[in-house]
Design an enzyme around this catalytic site. Structure first.
Site, PDB file in Angstrom:
ATOM      1  N   MET A  20     -15.428 -20.034  14.812  1.00 12.93           N
ATOM      2  CA  MET A  20     -16.567 -20.683  15.452  1.00 12.93           C
ATOM      3  C   MET A  20     -16.755 -22.073  14.865  1.00 12.93           C
ATOM      4  O   MET A  20     -16.939 -22.216  13.652  1.00 12.93           O
ATOM      5  CB  MET A  20     -17.834 -19.834  15.272  1.00 12.93           C
ATOM      6  CG  MET A  20     -17.804 -18.526  16.047  1.00 12.93           C
ATOM      7  SD  MET A  20     -19.243 -17.464  15.747  1.00 12.93           S
ATOM      8  CE  MET A  20     -18.801 -16.733  14.162  1.00 12.93           C
ATOM      9  N   GLN A  72      -6.900 -21.068  12.753  1.00 15.15           N
ATOM     10  CA  GLN A  72      -6.787 -21.287  14.194  1.00 15.15           C
ATOM     11  C   GLN A  72      -6.472 -22.754  14.464  1.00 15.15           C
ATOM     12  O   GLN A  72      -7.178 -23.648  14.006  1.00 15.15           O
ATOM     13  CB  GLN A  72      -8.049 -20.902  14.954  1.00 15.15           C
ATOM     14  CG  GLN A  72      -7.821 -21.000  16.470  1.00 15.15           C
ATOM     15  CD  GLN A  72      -9.015 -20.651  17.311  1.00 15.15           C
ATOM     16  OE1 GLN A  72     -10.005 -21.380  17.308  1.00 15.15           O
ATOM     17  NE2 GLN A  72      -8.939 -19.528  18.032  1.00 15.15           N
ATOM     18  N   CYS A 102     -11.078 -21.902  24.156  1.00 15.72           N
ATOM     19  CA  CYS A 102     -12.262 -22.749  24.010  1.00 15.72           C
ATOM     20  C   CYS A 102     -12.471 -23.602  25.254  1.00 15.72           C
ATOM     21  O   CYS A 102     -11.536 -24.265  25.715  1.00 15.72           O
ATOM     22  CB  CYS A 102     -12.120 -23.637  22.782  1.00 15.72           C
ATOM     23  SG  CYS A 102     -13.560 -24.688  22.495  1.00 15.72           S
ATOM     24  N   LYS A 141      -5.279 -16.515  21.005  1.00 13.62           N
ATOM     25  CA  LYS A 141      -6.610 -16.097  21.475  1.00 13.62           C
ATOM     26  C   LYS A 141      -6.835 -16.727  22.836  1.00 13.62           C
ATOM     27  O   LYS A 141      -6.669 -17.938  23.008  1.00 13.62           O
ATOM     28  CB  LYS A 141      -7.712 -16.537  20.505  1.00 13.62           C
ATOM     29  CG  LYS A 141      -9.092 -16.003  20.870  1.00 13.62           C
ATOM     30  CD  LYS A 141     -10.119 -16.342  19.786  1.00 13.62           C
ATOM     31  CE  LYS A 141     -11.447 -15.643  20.062  1.00 13.62           C
ATOM     32  NZ  LYS A 141     -12.145 -16.196  21.247  1.00 13.62           N
ATOM     33  N   GLY A 215     -19.365 -10.646  23.519  1.00 13.48           N
ATOM     34  CA  GLY A 215     -20.521  -9.797  23.762  1.00 13.48           C
ATOM     35  C   GLY A 215     -20.660  -8.589  22.858  1.00 13.48           C
ATOM     36  O   GLY A 215     -21.555  -7.771  23.062  1.00 13.48           O
TER      37      GLY A 215
END
Length: 330
Positions: A20, A72, A102, A141, A215
Site C-alpha cells: 500500500m 513490489q 494499481c 499481482k 474486501g
C-alpha cells in the site's frame, strides 16, 4: 532459483499484508512483524526507473527482522525491470512482485499497473526478464480485468499466459479496475467483488498458487477463503486494525502468536522506537502506523488522539503518555 527463498514466501503467502502506497514502509513492516512471525509482508510499490536511477538504499533498505518480505515493482519495460530486479537482489527480498493491479493516474501514465491487464504478453516478457536475474521467486499481482473487459474471459487467459511464462504464484484483487471515471479510492470500493470468479480460477488452475485480495476485513473471512484458495491478502483492514488481523494470524499456520495482548506489542515496540529516535528519526514515522493498534478496546481513542496530536513534535514521552491511556484498569 533459490528454493529456500521460494518456499519461505510461498508458505508465508497463506496470509499477506497488501502493498500500500505511503503505508507499508519499513517502519510499518517492522511493527506488523512484531505481531506475526509468519505473514508475508510487502513493500510499497517501487518503480523500476526509481531503483535504476534513484537512491537505492532509501528505496530498498530493510531490517532483517522484516522477513519474510516481498518487494513490489512497478514498470512495463522488460529491460528496465530486469535491471531493477538485478539491483534489488543484493537486498535479499524473499519475493519480487510485479504490479498489474494499481489503477492510479500516475501508474496509467507510466503504462504499468492495472493497464497491463490489456497486454498480457508484455507482462510475460517482463516477468521472463525478471526471472532471469532474480534469486527470489517472481510473482504477479493483478485485477480480474479492467474497464469493459469480460473478466471471466480475460482473467483465465491472463493466468494462462503467466503460467506459460513460468509464474507459479499470483495474487488476484477480486475487482475490476476502471481506468477512466474512478479514482484509486473508488476503485477499491465501487467495482463489485467477484469472489466466485477468483475461486473458479483455483479450480481451473490447480497447479498454480493463487491468493485472493479485496474486501477481506477479518481473519474469519480469510479462513473462509482458504477453504478454496492457497492464500489471502488483506490490505486496509490489516493497517487500520492491525491487532485484530495480525494478532492471531499465526494460528493460520498452527503457531502460537508472539503476544497475547496489544499492550505487550506496544511495549515491545518502545525500544525500537527509542533506537529510531536516537538515530535522528521522528516519532510519527512509527506511530502513524500504530494508531489502530487498540481498535475497539478501552482507551483506543485517547491513544490515537495522544499520538496524533503529539507525535509530529514530541519524543518518546508522547508514546509513553499514549501507553498510559490504554494501560489504565478497565
Amino acid at each position: 532459483m533459490n528454493n529456500y527463498l521460494v518456499s519461505k514466501a510461498y508458505s508465508a503467502s497463506r496470509l499477506s499484508v497488501a502493498p500500500m502506497m505511503d503505508w507499508t514502509d519499513r517502519n510499518c513492516r517492522r511493527f506488523h512483524r512484531m505481531m506475526s512471525r509468519r505473514a508475508l509482508l510487502y513493500t510499497e510499490m517501487v518503480t523500476a526507473p526509481a531503483i535504476v536511477h534513484g537512491d537505492r538504499p532509501r528505496l530498498l533498505d530493510l531490517d532483517a527482522a522484516e522477513h519474510p518480505v516481498a518487494l513490489q515493482l512497478g514498470g512495463s519495460d522488460p529491460a528496465e525491470l530486469r535491471e531493477a530486479t538485478r539491483i534489488a537482489a543484493d537486498w535479499g527480498y524473499d519475493e519480487i512482485n510485479l504490479n498489474c493491479g494499481c489503477p492510479s493516474d500516475r501508474v496509467q501514465s507510466g503504462a504499468f499497473g492495472a493497464v497491463l491487464m490489456k497486454t498480457p504478453q508484455l507482462v510475460a516478457d517482463c516477468v521472463t526478464a525478471m526471472q532471469a536475474v532474480s534469486p527470489a521467486e517472481v510473482t504477479v499481482k493483478c485485477r480480474i480485468g479492467v474497464d469493459d473487459q469480460q473478466a471471466d474471459e480475460v482473467l483465465p487467459a491472463f493466468i494462462d499466459t503467466m503460467r506459460e511464462a513460468g509464474i507459479r504464484r499470483i495474487m488476484i484483487h477480486a475487482r475490476k479496475a476502471w481506468l477512466q471515471g474512478l479514482n484509486p479510492r473508488e476503485n477499491r470500493e465501487i467495482p463489485p467483488l467477484d469472489y466466485p470468479l477468483v475461486h473458479a480460477m483455483k479450480a481451473q488452475f490447480p497447479d498454480m498458487h493463487l491468493s485472493v485480495n479485496g474486501g477481506i476485513a477479518s481473519l474469519e473471512q480469510a479462513r473462509d477463503h482458504l477453504q478454496v484458495m492457497d492464500g489471502t491478502m488483506i490490505g486496509r483492514a490489516a493497517y487500520h486494525e492491525p491487532w485484530n488481523i495480525l494478532g492471531a494470524a499465526d494460528r493460520l499456520w498452527g503457531d502460537a502468536p508472539p503476544f497475547d495482548d496489544p499492550l505487550d506489542v506496544a511495549r515491545a515496540m518502545r525500544p525500537i522506537i527509542v533506537d529510531h529516535l536516537g538515530n535522528g528519526g521522528r516519532l510519527h514515522q512509527f506511530t502513524r502506523h500504530m494508531l489502530g493498534l487498540f481498535h475497539g478496546r478501552p482507551g483506543a481513542r485517547s491513544w490515537k488522539r495522544t499520538l496524533s496530536e503529539g507525535a509530529s513534535k514530541g519524543g518518546i514521552e508522547v508514546f509513553d503518555a499514549g501507553l498510559e491511556q490504554v494501560a489504565q484498569p478497565a
